[in-house]
Design an enzyme around this catalytic site. Structure first.
Site, PDB file in Angstrom:
ATOM      1  N   HIS A 187       0.856  -1.175   0.094  1.00 21.48           N
ATOM      2  CA  HIS A 187      -0.079  -0.157   0.037  1.00 21.48           C
ATOM      3  C   HIS A 187       0.814   1.217   0.085  1.00 21.48           C
ATOM      4  CE1 HIS A 187      -3.849  -1.865   0.467  1.00 21.48           C
ATOM      5  NE2 HIS A 187      -3.475  -2.394   1.303  1.00 21.48           N
ATOM      6  N   ASP A 454      -4.595  -8.665 -11.301  1.00 27.52           N
ATOM      7  CA  ASP A 454      -5.039 -10.211 -10.891  1.00 27.52           C
ATOM      8  C   ASP A 454      -4.554 -11.143 -11.901  1.00 27.52           C
ATOM      9  OD1 ASP A 454      -6.172  -9.732  -8.455  1.00 27.52           O
ATOM     10  OD2 ASP A 454      -8.206  -9.065  -9.502  1.00 27.52           O
ATOM     11  N   CYS A 501      -6.204  -2.517 -18.604  1.00 31.01           N
ATOM     12  CA  CYS A 501      -6.301  -1.643 -17.405  1.00 31.01           C
ATOM     13  C   CYS A 501      -5.660  -1.941 -16.328  1.00 31.01           C
ATOM     14  CB  CYS A 501      -7.998  -1.430 -17.187  1.00 31.01           C
ATOM     15  SG  CYS A 501      -8.809  -3.001 -16.635  1.00 31.01           S
TER      16      CYS A 501
END
Length: 544
Positions: A187, A454, A501
Site C-alpha cells: 500500500h 489479478d 487496464c
C-alpha cells in the site's frame, strides 16, 4: 560515499538532506490502577481522537491518491471499533487492573502475531495495520502528537512506513523517501506512486544503520539506488539526470491535444483509470481520451449501507456528463478479497482472493446487481457509457449477466424510463480461465479489458502484496503475455475490441509489444497518460 540498492517505486531523482523518520513511540510500562472505569474512559477518548486523526488522513488521501488507495484508512477506522480487539483491551484493564497503554500494547502484540501467522496474505497484511492503529492510540493516551516543526525539504528515511504515515507526510516538505524494508506492491509503494513522490524501498538494514540526520543523499527512483554523502562526480551526474527528467516531463505537456498514433499511422486509445468522481479533474487535466476503468465499488465502500439506485445514478451521471461524449467504462462492483464491506455480511474465507467476490456476489445477490445496472442504464443517456464485469471465468456467467441486463432494460422501458440503446458491454480478462476460453467469450460481448494485476497473481500463483514473493512475481512472464495475446487474437476474430487496464498498461517497455499484439486501448493512472502517449508516438510497427 556509500551506495545502497533497493526498488524504485516512482521514477524521479531527488537531492537533499536526510531526515531519519522518528515515530512518536512511547515506552509502555505496566502500571497498577485503582479506578478501571476511569482508565476505560481514557481509552475511549484516545480512540475517539485516533478515529478523528485517521478520518483526517483519509480525507487527505482522497484528494491526493483517490478513493481506491484511500480505502486502507477506512479499514483502519473499522479495526478501531473491532469487537474482539476492544474486548481484549477492556478485559486486560479490568482483569489485571492495569493502565490502558499496557492493555493496548499487549492486545496489539497478540493480534499482530495472530494475523502474521495466518496463511492468507491479506490477513497477514492486517498485522501491520493493527500495530499502526495501536501505536496511534498509545501515543494519544500518552499525549503525543508526532508533528514536525521543520520547514526544510528533506529525504525521509525509515525502516518502513505505514500507509497512514505515508499520506501524513507533508508533500511540500518531502523530497523523497527511502525505506529499509517493504514491497514494491505494498500500500505504501502504491501511495508513493500516486502522490508522485520519488521513492526507494527495500534498501536494507545496513542503509538505515549507516545514516544520520543531516547527511547528504541522492535518491534515484529510476534505478532504486540511494547515494549517501555522494562525491562531486556522482552529484554532477545525478543533477544532470534530474534536469533531463524534469525537461522530459515538461516536454510531455506539449503532447496535450496530440493523437495517440504510431510513426506508421496505427492509432490507439489512451484512457485513464480512476477510483471516484473526485478524480475526473485529473483525467481531463492529463488529456486522457476517456475513462477505461471507473471503479464503482467506492460507492459501496464509503457507505454504511447499500447505496440507493438514485445515489448511484447521480454519481454515474456526473462522470459521463463530465467526459462530454468521451467513452466512460464503469466496472460493476468488485467487492470481496481485499475490499471488505461490513454490511455485505461476507463470511470470513481462508483465501478471499479466490473466493466470494465481484461478479460472484452480483450473480448470487441479483437485487444488488440490478440496482446498480438500473442506475448505470439510466445514466447512459447523458454520455458514452460502457459497462464492464469483473472476475469472469465461464460463458454461463456471461449468459446470466446478459439475461439480467435484458431484464433491467425491459423494466426501465415498461416504466417509461429512458436509457441508451448503445451501451457497450464488456468483461475483464483477469483469470487464466477467461483468457483460455476467450474465443468462446468474445462473441458474447463488445469488448475485453485485461486486468493484469489479478491475471499476474492468478497465473503465477503469487500474491503480489507479499514482499517475500517479489523475485518470483515476474510481470513480464511469457505465460502472462501469451494469455494477453491469445485474448487479443480471439477478440478481433470475433468483432470485439480489447484494452488493458492493469498496471502493465503503464509499463512503456511493453507498449510496443502490446501494440504488436493488436491491443486497441491502454488505460492508466491519469499521471501516466502523456508518458504512454509519448511512447506510442515513437513506435514504428512497420519495422520488424
Amino acid at each position: 560515499m556509500n551506495k545502497f540498492s533497493g526498488k524504485g517505486v516512482y521514477s524521479a531523482v531527488a537531492i537533499g538532506k536526510i531526515s531519519v523518520f522518528k515515530r512518536n513511540e512511547v515506552a509502555v510500562k505496566r502500571t497498577h490502577v485503582a479506578d478501571t472505569g476511569l482508565e476505560i474512559e481514557r481509552l475511549n477518548k484516545a480512540k475517539e481522537l485516533t478515529t478523528a486523526q485517521i478520518e483526517k488522513i483519509y480525507q487527505k488521501a482522497l484528494k491526493e491518491v483517490g478513493e481506491t488507495n484511500a480505502q486502507i484508512f477506512e479499514i483502519h477506522m473499522m479495526m478501531i471499533e473491532d469487537e474482539d480487539y476492544n474486548e481484549s483491551i477492556v478485559s486486560i484493564i479490568e482483569g489485571q487492573k492495569v493502565n490502558a497503554e499496557y492493555a493496548v500494547a499487549v492486545t496489539s502484540d497478540n493480534f499482530a502475531e495472530m494475523f502474521a501467522n495466518m496463511d492468507d496474505p491479506y490477513m497477514q497484511a492486517r498485522s501491520a495495520d493493527i500495530k499502526d492503529i495501536s501505536n496511534r492510540i498509545i501515543s494519544n493516551l500518552s499525549g503525543g502528537t508526532g508533528e514536525s516543526d521543520s520547514d526544510e525539504k528533506v529525504i525521509i528515511c525509515a525502516d518502513d512506513l505505514a500507509p497512514s504515515e505515508t499520506v501524513s507526510l507533508d508533500k511540500d516538505k518531502v523530497l523523497a523517501f527511502v525505506t529499509a524494508h517493504g514491497s514494491s506492491n505494498s500500500h505504501t509503494a502504491i501511495l508513493a506512486r500516486n502522490m508522485n513522490i520519488p521513492a526507494v524501498i527495500g534498501a536494507g538494514d545496513e542503509f538505515l544503520e549507516s545514516i544520520k540526520d543531516g547527511d547528504s543523499a541522492i535518491v534515484d527512483g529510476f534505478t532504486g539506488t540511494v547515494y549517501v554523502n555522494p562525491d562531486s562526480k556522482t552529484t554532477e551526474e545525478m543533477q544532470a539526470k534530474q534536469k533531463a527528467d524534469m525537461e522530459k516531463k515538461a516536454l510531455l505537456l506539449n503532447l496535450k491535444g496530440k493523437e495517440n498514433i504510431t510513426l506508421d499511422g496505427t492509432k490507439i486509445n489512451v484512457f485513464a483509470n480512476i477510483g471516484g468522481v473526485e478524480n475526473i479533474g485529473a483525467v481531463l487535466l492529463n488529456d486522457a481520451g476517456g475513462i477505461g476503468l471507473f471503479r464503482s465499488e467506492f460507492l459501496y465502500l464509503e457507505n454504511s449501507d447499500y447505496p440507493t439506485e438514485d445515489q448511484q445514478f447521480q454519481a454515474y451521471k456526473k462522470v459521463v456528463e463530465s467526459m462530454a461524449g468521451k467513452k466512460v467504462i464503469i466496472r460493476t462492483l468488485d467487492i470481496g478479497a481485499d475490499k471488505q464491506v461490513d454490511y455485505f455480511d461476507l463470511k470470513k474465507e481462508d483465501n478471499p482472493a479466490l473466493g466470494f467476490r465481484a461478479i460472484r456476489i452480483c450473480l448470487t445477490r441479483p437485487e444488488i446487481f440490478k440496482t446498480q445496472l438500473r442506475a448505470l442504464y439510466r445514466a447512459s443517456v447523458f454520455g458514452n457509457l460502457g459497462i464492464m464485469f469483473p472476475m469472469i471465468t465461464s460463458t454461463s456467467e456471461v449468459e446470466k449477466i446478459l439475461e439480467i441486463c435484458s431484464e433491467v432494460r425491459a423494466e426501465l422501458k415498461s416504466e417509461g424510463i429512458e436509457y441508451s440503446e448503445n451501451v457497450e458491454l464488456g468483461i475483464m480478462i483477469e483469470t487464466p480461465a477467461a483468457a483460455v476460453i476467450s474465443d468462446k467469450l468474445a462473441p458474447m460481448v463488445d469488448f475485453f479489458s485485461v486486468g493484469t494485476n489479478d491475471l499476474t497473481q492468478y497465473t503465477l500463483a503469487c500474491d503480489r502484496q507479499n514482499p517475500e514473493l517479489e523475485d518470483f512475481c515476474d510481470t513480464h512472464h511469457e505465460a502472462i503475455l501469451r494469455l494477453i495475446e491469445m485474448a487479443a487474437k480471439n477478440a478481433h476474430e470475433n468483432g470485439a475490441w480489447i484494452g488493458i487496464c492493469g498496471e502493465l498498461a503503464a509499463d512503456t517497455t511493453l507498449t510496443e509489444t502490446f501494440l504488436r499484439m493488436g491491443i486497441d486501448e491502454l488505460s492508466v493512472s491519469p499521471s501516466f497518460v502523456l508518458k504512454v502517449r509519448d511512447a506510442v508516438r515513437k513506435i514504428d510497427l512497420s519495422k520488424s
